[in-house]
Scaffold this motif. Structure first.
Motif, PDB file in Angstrom:
ATOM      1  N   ASP A  88       6.030 -59.888   3.416  1.00 27.55           N
ATOM      2  CA  ASP A  88       5.748 -59.265   4.711  1.00 27.55           C
ATOM      3  C   ASP A  88       4.314 -58.743   4.751  1.00 27.55           C
ATOM      4  OD1 ASP A  88       6.497 -57.446   2.754  1.00 27.55           O
ATOM      5  OD2 ASP A  88       7.394 -56.040   4.148  1.00 27.55           O
ATOM      6  N   SER A  89       3.874 -58.310   5.905  1.00 27.81           N
ATOM      7  CA  SER A  89       2.513 -57.800   6.068  1.00 27.81           C
ATOM      8  C   SER A  89       2.390 -56.416   5.445  1.00 27.81           C
ATOM      9  CB  SER A  89       2.152 -57.698   7.547  1.00 27.81           C
ATOM     10  OG  SER A  89       2.157 -58.967   8.137  1.00 27.81           O
ATOM     11  N   PRO A  90       1.196 -56.104   4.911  1.00 28.59           N
ATOM     12  CA  PRO A  90       1.016 -54.747   4.377  1.00 28.59           C
ATOM     13  C   PRO A  90       1.038 -53.710   5.493  1.00 28.59           C
ATOM     14  CG  PRO A  90      -1.049 -55.982   4.270  1.00 28.59           C
ATOM     15  CD  PRO A  90       0.009 -56.931   4.751  1.00 28.59           C
ATOM     16  N   VAL A  91       1.471 -52.502   5.129  1.00 35.59           N
ATOM     17  CA  VAL A  91       1.487 -51.383   6.076  1.00 35.59           C
ATOM     18  C   VAL A  91       0.066 -50.868   6.268  1.00 35.59           C
ATOM     19  CG1 VAL A  91       2.410 -49.069   6.502  1.00 35.59           C
ATOM     20  CG2 VAL A  91       3.823 -50.783   5.353  1.00 35.59           C
ATOM     21  N   ILE A  92      -0.696 -50.822   5.170  1.00 34.21           N
ATOM     22  CA  ILE A  92      -2.093 -50.387   5.177  1.00 34.21           C
ATOM     23  C   ILE A  92      -2.870 -51.316   4.253  1.00 34.21           C
ATOM     24  CG2 ILE A  92      -3.722 -48.564   4.488  1.00 34.21           C
ATOM     25  CD1 ILE A  92      -1.547 -46.516   5.003  1.00 34.21           C
ATOM     26  N   ARG A  93      -4.105 -51.582   4.629  1.00 33.00           N
ATOM     27  CA  ARG A  93      -5.022 -52.331   3.764  1.00 33.00           C
ATOM     28  C   ARG A  93      -6.367 -51.618   3.828  1.00 33.00           C
ATOM     29  NH1 ARG A  93      -4.851 -58.320   4.983  1.00 33.00           N
ATOM     30  NH2 ARG A  93      -3.119 -58.232   3.533  1.00 33.00           N
ATOM     31  N   THR A  94      -6.989 -51.378   2.663  1.00 36.85           N
ATOM     32  CA  THR A  94      -8.266 -50.658   2.628  1.00 36.85           C
ATOM     33  C   THR A  94      -9.109 -51.142   1.453  1.00 36.85           C
ATOM     34  OG1 THR A  94      -9.255 -48.454   2.769  1.00 36.85           O
ATOM     35  CG2 THR A  94      -7.416 -48.718   1.228  1.00 36.85           C
ATOM     36  N   ILE A  95     -10.359 -50.720   1.428  1.00 35.85           N
ATOM     37  CA  ILE A  95     -11.279 -51.053   0.341  1.00 35.85           C
ATOM     38  C   ILE A  95     -11.535 -49.802  -0.487  1.00 35.85           C
ATOM     39  CG2 ILE A  95     -13.595 -51.900  -0.247  1.00 35.85           C
ATOM     40  CD1 ILE A  95     -11.888 -54.027   1.139  1.00 35.85           C
ATOM     41  N   ALA A  96     -11.424 -49.917  -1.797  1.00 32.04           N
ATOM     42  CA  ALA A  96     -11.712 -48.803  -2.701  1.00 32.04           C
ATOM     43  C   ALA A  96     -13.231 -48.627  -2.789  1.00 32.04           C
ATOM     44  CB  ALA A  96     -11.125 -49.089  -4.078  1.00 32.04           C
ATOM     45  N   MET A  97     -13.690 -47.415  -2.543  1.00 33.26           N
ATOM     46  CA  MET A  97     -15.124 -47.119  -2.480  1.00 33.26           C
ATOM     47  C   MET A  97     -15.567 -46.204  -3.622  1.00 33.26           C
ATOM     48  SD  MET A  97     -16.016 -48.886   0.101  1.00 33.26           S
ATOM     49  CE  MET A  97     -17.609 -48.270   0.587  1.00 33.26           C
ATOM     50  N   PRO A  98     -16.872 -46.129  -3.899  1.00 36.47           N
ATOM     51  CA  PRO A  98     -17.368 -45.286  -4.995  1.00 36.47           C
ATOM     52  C   PRO A  98     -16.939 -43.822  -4.898  1.00 36.47           C
ATOM     53  CG  PRO A  98     -19.091 -46.767  -4.266  1.00 36.47           C
ATOM     54  CD  PRO A  98     -17.947 -46.924  -3.297  1.00 36.47           C
ATOM     55  N   ALA A  99     -16.818 -43.282  -3.707  1.00 37.22           N
ATOM     56  CA  ALA A  99     -16.406 -41.882  -3.551  1.00 37.22           C
ATOM     57  C   ALA A  99     -14.960 -41.650  -3.989  1.00 37.22           C
ATOM     58  CB  ALA A  99     -16.583 -41.449  -2.100  1.00 37.22           C
ATOM     59  N   ASP A 100     -14.198 -42.710  -4.213  1.00 34.31           N
ATOM     60  CA  ASP A 100     -12.779 -42.608  -4.565  1.00 34.31           C
ATOM     61  C   ASP A 100     -12.536 -42.661  -6.074  1.00 34.31           C
ATOM     62  OD1 ASP A 100     -12.239 -42.690  -1.764  1.00 34.31           O
ATOM     63  OD2 ASP A 100     -12.360 -44.884  -1.833  1.00 34.31           O
ATOM     64  N   THR A 101     -13.601 -42.562  -6.885  1.00 31.69           N
ATOM     65  CA  THR A 101     -13.448 -42.727  -8.326  1.00 31.69           C
ATOM     66  C   THR A 101     -13.190 -41.411  -9.053  1.00 31.69           C
ATOM     67  OG1 THR A 101     -15.839 -42.549  -8.683  1.00 31.69           O
ATOM     68  CG2 THR A 101     -14.939 -44.770  -8.403  1.00 31.69           C
ATOM     69  N   ASN A 102     -12.602 -41.547 -10.237  1.00 31.89           N
ATOM     70  CA  ASN A 102     -12.418 -40.414 -11.143  1.00 31.89           C
ATOM     71  C   ASN A 102     -13.630 -40.350 -12.079  1.00 31.89           C
ATOM     72  OD1 ASN A 102     -12.044 -42.323 -13.244  1.00 31.89           O
ATOM     73  ND2 ASN A 102      -9.818 -42.253 -13.048  1.00 31.89           N
ATOM     74  N   PRO A 103     -13.707 -39.370 -12.973  1.00 33.72           N
ATOM     75  CA  PRO A 103     -14.873 -39.265 -13.861  1.00 33.72           C
ATOM     76  C   PRO A 103     -15.105 -40.492 -14.751  1.00 33.72           C
ATOM     77  CG  PRO A 103     -13.689 -37.199 -13.836  1.00 33.72           C
ATOM     78  CD  PRO A 103     -12.844 -38.195 -13.084  1.00 33.72           C
ATOM     79  N   ALA A 104     -14.066 -41.302 -14.988  1.00 37.70           N
ATOM     80  CA  ALA A 104     -14.217 -42.504 -15.813  1.00 37.70           C
ATOM     81  C   ALA A 104     -14.725 -43.702 -15.010  1.00 37.70           C
ATOM     82  CB  ALA A 104     -12.882 -42.857 -16.467  1.00 37.70           C
ATOM     83  N   GLY A 105     -14.829 -43.548 -13.692  1.00 36.42           N
ATOM     84  CA  GLY A 105     -15.337 -44.634 -12.855  1.00 36.42           C
ATOM     85  C   GLY A 105     -14.276 -45.526 -12.243  1.00 36.42           C
ATOM     86  N   ASP A 106     -13.009 -45.297 -12.582  1.00 38.13           N
ATOM     87  CA  ASP A 106     -11.914 -46.040 -11.960  1.00 38.13           C
ATOM     88  C   ASP A 106     -11.485 -45.294 -10.694  1.00 38.13           C
ATOM     89  OD1 ASP A 106     -11.781 -47.923 -14.082  1.00 38.13           O
ATOM     90  OD2 ASP A 106     -10.482 -46.579 -15.230  1.00 38.13           O
ATOM     91  N   ILE A 107     -10.737 -45.979  -9.843  1.00 40.84           N
ATOM     92  CA  ILE A 107     -10.248 -45.325  -8.638  1.00 40.84           C
ATOM     93  C   ILE A 107      -9.231 -44.256  -9.047  1.00 40.84           C
ATOM     94  CG2 ILE A 107      -8.987 -45.662  -6.475  1.00 40.84           C
ATOM     95  CD1 ILE A 107     -11.949 -46.670  -6.532  1.00 40.84           C
ATOM     96  N   PHE A 108      -9.390 -43.072  -8.487  1.00 42.72           N
ATOM     97  CA  PHE A 108      -8.571 -41.908  -8.780  1.00 42.72           C
ATOM     98  C   PHE A 108      -7.117 -42.152  -8.372  1.00 42.72           C
ATOM     99  CE2 PHE A 108      -7.433 -37.438  -7.376  1.00 42.72           C
ATOM    100  CZ  PHE A 108      -7.281 -36.939  -8.648  1.00 42.72           C
ATOM    101  N   GLY A 109      -6.174 -41.826  -9.256  1.00 41.43           N
ATOM    102  CA  GLY A 109      -4.753 -42.007  -8.974  1.00 41.43           C
ATOM    103  C   GLY A 109      -4.307 -41.249  -7.735  1.00 41.43           C
ATOM    104  N   GLY A 110      -4.910 -40.087  -7.481  1.00 51.28           N
ATOM    105  CA  GLY A 110      -4.568 -39.311  -6.294  1.00 51.28           C
ATOM    106  C   GLY A 110      -4.931 -40.022  -5.011  1.00 51.28           C
ATOM    107  N   TRP A 111      -6.001 -40.820  -5.040  1.00 50.62           N
ATOM    108  CA  TRP A 111      -6.391 -41.628  -3.874  1.00 50.62           C
ATOM    109  C   TRP A 111      -5.300 -42.648  -3.581  1.00 50.62           C
ATOM    110  CZ3 TRP A 111      -7.420 -46.882  -3.231  1.00 50.62           C
ATOM    111  CH2 TRP A 111      -8.091 -47.242  -2.055  1.00 50.62           C
ATOM    112  N   LEU A 112      -4.813 -43.310  -4.646  1.00 53.95           N
ATOM    113  CA  LEU A 112      -3.739 -44.290  -4.464  1.00 53.95           C
ATOM    114  C   LEU A 112      -2.477 -43.612  -3.926  1.00 53.95           C
ATOM    115  CD1 LEU A 112      -4.083 -46.501  -7.638  1.00 53.95           C
ATOM    116  CD2 LEU A 112      -4.109 -47.312  -5.281  1.00 53.95           C
ATOM    117  N   MET A 113      -2.131 -42.466  -4.512  1.00 55.10           N
ATOM    118  CA  MET A 113      -0.924 -41.775  -4.082  1.00 55.10           C
ATOM    119  C   MET A 113      -1.017 -41.344  -2.616  1.00 55.10           C
ATOM    120  SD  MET A 113       1.066 -38.709  -5.925  1.00 55.10           S
ATOM    121  CE  MET A 113       2.703 -38.252  -5.410  1.00 55.10           C
ATOM    122  N   ALA A 114      -2.183 -40.850  -2.195  1.00 62.51           N
ATOM    123  CA  ALA A 114      -2.363 -40.443  -0.798  1.00 62.51           C
ATOM    124  C   ALA A 114      -2.170 -41.624   0.145  1.00 62.51           C
ATOM    125  CB  ALA A 114      -3.745 -39.824  -0.604  1.00 62.51           C
TER     126      ALA A 114
END
Length: 132
Positions: A15-41
C-alpha cells in the motif's frame, strides 16, 4: 538474520506510505546518524493519521510498544512510513507502523524501524469515545 527475516526487511508493504520525507542534517544525533527520536516522532505522526481516519475524529497516542531499530537512517535517505490498523477496541486502536529507507540514488528499500502504537478515540472534551 535468517533468509526469511532478511526478505521481510527488503519488501515494503504494497500500500501507499502514510508519510514520506527526507532525512536532513538537522535530524542527526552526535554520531551523525538520524536520531531515533526523529524516527519515532514521524512514526507517531503516521500512526495518528491512520487513527484519525479510522476513528473519524480525534485520537490520542496512549502507548508505544515493541519499537525496534533495525538499521540506521542516513542523511539524504528518503524515509517512508507505512501504517496498518491491527486491532480495534471499543475506544482504542492498535496500529502497526513500519519505516523504510531508500538511498536517494537507489531503488532498494530497507526496513529500518517498526513499532505498534495504541490510540484512544477522544471527543471534544478529550474523553474517550467509541470508535466509529
Amino acid at each position: 538474520m535468517t533468509k526469511r527475516a532478511d526478505d521481510e526487511n527488503r519488501n515494503p508493504p504494497s500500500d501507499s506510505p502514510v508519510i514520506r520525507t527526507i532525512a536532513m542534517p538537522a535530524d542527526t544525533n552526535p554520531a551523525g546518524d538520524i536520531f531515533g527520536g526523529w524516527l519515532m516522532a514521524h512514526m507517531d505522526l503516521a500512526a495518528g493519521n491512520v487513527a484519525t481516519r479510522r476513528a473519524k475524529g480525534r485520537a490520542a497516542t496512549v502507548a508505544v510498544e515493541a519499537m525496534s531499530f533495525l538499521s540506521p537512517v542516513l542523511v539524504g535517505d528518503e524515509v517512508s512510513f507505512y501504517g496498518t490498523v491491527i486491532a480495534t477496541g471499543r475506544t482504542s486502536l492498535r496500529i502497526r507502523i513500519e519505516a523504510w529507507r531508500r538511498k536517494r540514488e537507489s531503488e532498494e528499500m530497507i526496513k529500518v524501524t517498526e513499532a505498534t502504537f495504541t490510540f484512544v478515540a477522544i471527543d471534544d472534551e478529550r474523553r474517550p469515545r467509541p470508535v466509529d
